[in-house]
Write a protein that holds these residues in place. Structure first.
Motif, PDB file in Angstrom:
ATOM      1  N   LYS A   1      54.220  41.710  81.410  1.00 37.67           N
ATOM      2  CA  LYS A   1      54.116  41.241  80.772  1.00 37.67           C
ATOM      3  C   LYS A   1      54.156  40.335  80.783  1.00 37.67           C
TER       4      LYS A   1
ATOM      5  N   ALA B   1      52.501  37.278  79.182  1.00 38.28           N
ATOM      6  CA  ALA B   1      52.056  36.494  78.544  1.00 38.28           C
ATOM      7  C   ALA B   1      52.954  36.946  76.591  1.00 38.28           C
TER       8      ALA B   1
ATOM      9  N   THR C   1      45.990  37.233  86.536  1.00 38.66           N
ATOM     10  CA  THR C   1      47.273  37.287  85.628  1.00 38.66           C
ATOM     11  C   THR C   1      47.625  35.917  85.365  1.00 38.66           C
TER      12      THR C   1
ATOM     13  N   PRO D   1      45.830  35.014  80.943  1.00 39.46           N
ATOM     14  CA  PRO D   1      46.905  35.791  79.701  1.00 39.46           C
ATOM     15  C   PRO D   1      47.496  35.021  79.159  1.00 39.46           C
TER      16      PRO D   1
ATOM     17  N   VAL E   1      45.891  31.328  77.862  1.00 40.60           N
ATOM     18  CA  VAL E   1      45.449  31.785  76.953  1.00 40.60           C
ATOM     19  C   VAL E   1      46.758  31.504  75.782  1.00 40.60           C
ATOM     20  N   GLU E   2      47.208  32.062  75.930  1.00 40.42           N
ATOM     21  CA  GLU E   2      49.144  32.427  74.940  1.00 40.42           C
ATOM     22  C   GLU E   2      49.178  30.941  74.678  1.00 40.42           C
TER      23      GLU E   2
ATOM     24  N   ASP F   1      36.752  30.553  80.012  1.00 42.09           N
ATOM     25  CA  ASP F   1      37.761  31.742  79.443  1.00 42.09           C
ATOM     26  C   ASP F   1      38.466  31.058  78.684  1.00 42.09           C
TER      27      ASP F   1
ATOM     28  N   ALA G   1      37.758  32.698  75.116  1.00 48.96           N
ATOM     29  CA  ALA G   1      39.126  33.584  73.910  1.00 48.96           C
ATOM     30  C   ALA G   1      39.747  32.604  73.069  1.00 48.96           C
TER      31      ALA G   1
END
Length: 267
Positions: A161, A163, A184, A187, A190-191, A217, A221
């Motif tokens: 995990k 992100a 991979t 995510p 984005v964070e 993308d 988001a």
């Protein structure tokens, strides 16, 4: 504070220094009457709250935490406070306590977060370890993390995990993404872009074509259009070939150029 407790305090103190957080050391230096801790009791407090130790628990400790967090927010100078436990804190015991609050500020931390431990990261991390910096490398594959060199400058994190690790990064980190692929990378990116202002640098390995896909993308988001220019992809300076070593040299050069520009802007 002596013996093992002091050793634990020093370990926690060092950990906070290395984390890049600003923090306050709180010491109980005097007490009159009854109080919930002995003189010499220590606590370490960051903007996130109590990190280590105790100076009494309950209301008096909560007041000390709030005062320490105020110091961090306002960059307040070191100082003493005298509190009457009944009048100032609202406790039933009738003592008076004196605390010393000492602010410790991180001096221009150079922390590089490397998401991915594959072929490029193997070369990239080795180059970074020649610099005066701290490196944290994240991957979901233990066998790749184990191939990295052992160094006091390097921390490896095994996680599926990645992100979720973004929120734990110190402010002003330099964030580099070179995971197994788009699925991979995205995510984590984005964070990172959701809190872009926290970071000194954000870069994602890839081509111009990959950048277009990432931008689409990111838009889906909810990342604002005016933020799309605030990450590098392709990542690295425009020199060298496509082998992992030369790509790594170009990324290190870009990180150093960014770091120096930020430092000069503050002078």
């Amino acid at each position: 504070m002596t013996g093992p407790n002091f050793e634990n305090f020093l370990s926690a103190f060092k950990r906070l220094q290395e984390s890049g957080k600003n923090f306050v050391a709180v010491t109980l230096v005097k007490q009159v009457g009854s109080s919930p801790q002995d003189v010499g009791a220590k606590a370490l407090v960051s903007a996130d709250g109590l990190e280590f130790g105790t100076v009494g628990g309950g209301k008096v400790e909560n007041a000390a935490i709030l005062e320490a967090q105020r110091m961090i927010r306002e960059d307040h100078k070191n100082h003493f406070v005298d509190w009457n436990l009944q009048k100032d804190i609202g406790m039933t015991c009738g003592g008076v306590v004196s605390f010393f609050f000492e602010l410790h500020k991180t001096q221009n931390p150079f922390h590089i977060a490397v998401f991915g431990a594959g072929h490029i990261a193997q070369e990239f991390v080795r180059l970074l370890l020649f610099l005066d910096c701290k490196v944290t490398c994240y991957d979901q594959r233990a066998e790749w993390l184990e191939r990295l060199p052992k160094s006091s400058k390097l921390t490896t994190v095994l996680t599926d995990k990645m992100a979720d690790e973004v929120a734990k990064l110190p402010d002003n980190s330099y964030v580099t993404l070179m995971t197994m692929g788009h699925g991979t990378d995205l995510p984590v990116l984005v964070e990172t872009m959701k809190s872009r202002s926290r970071f000194s640098y954000v870069g994602n390995i890839g081509s111009e074509q990959k950048r277009k896909r990432l931008e689409n993308d990111l838009k889906d988001a909810g990342i604002a259009a005016d933020q799309m220019s605030q990450f590098y992809c392709p990542m690295g300076e425009q020199f060298g070939g496509n082998n992992p070593a030369e790509i790594s040299f170009s990324i290190v050069a870009q990180l150093l150029r960014t770091r120096d520009a930020l430092m000069n802007s503050k002078n």
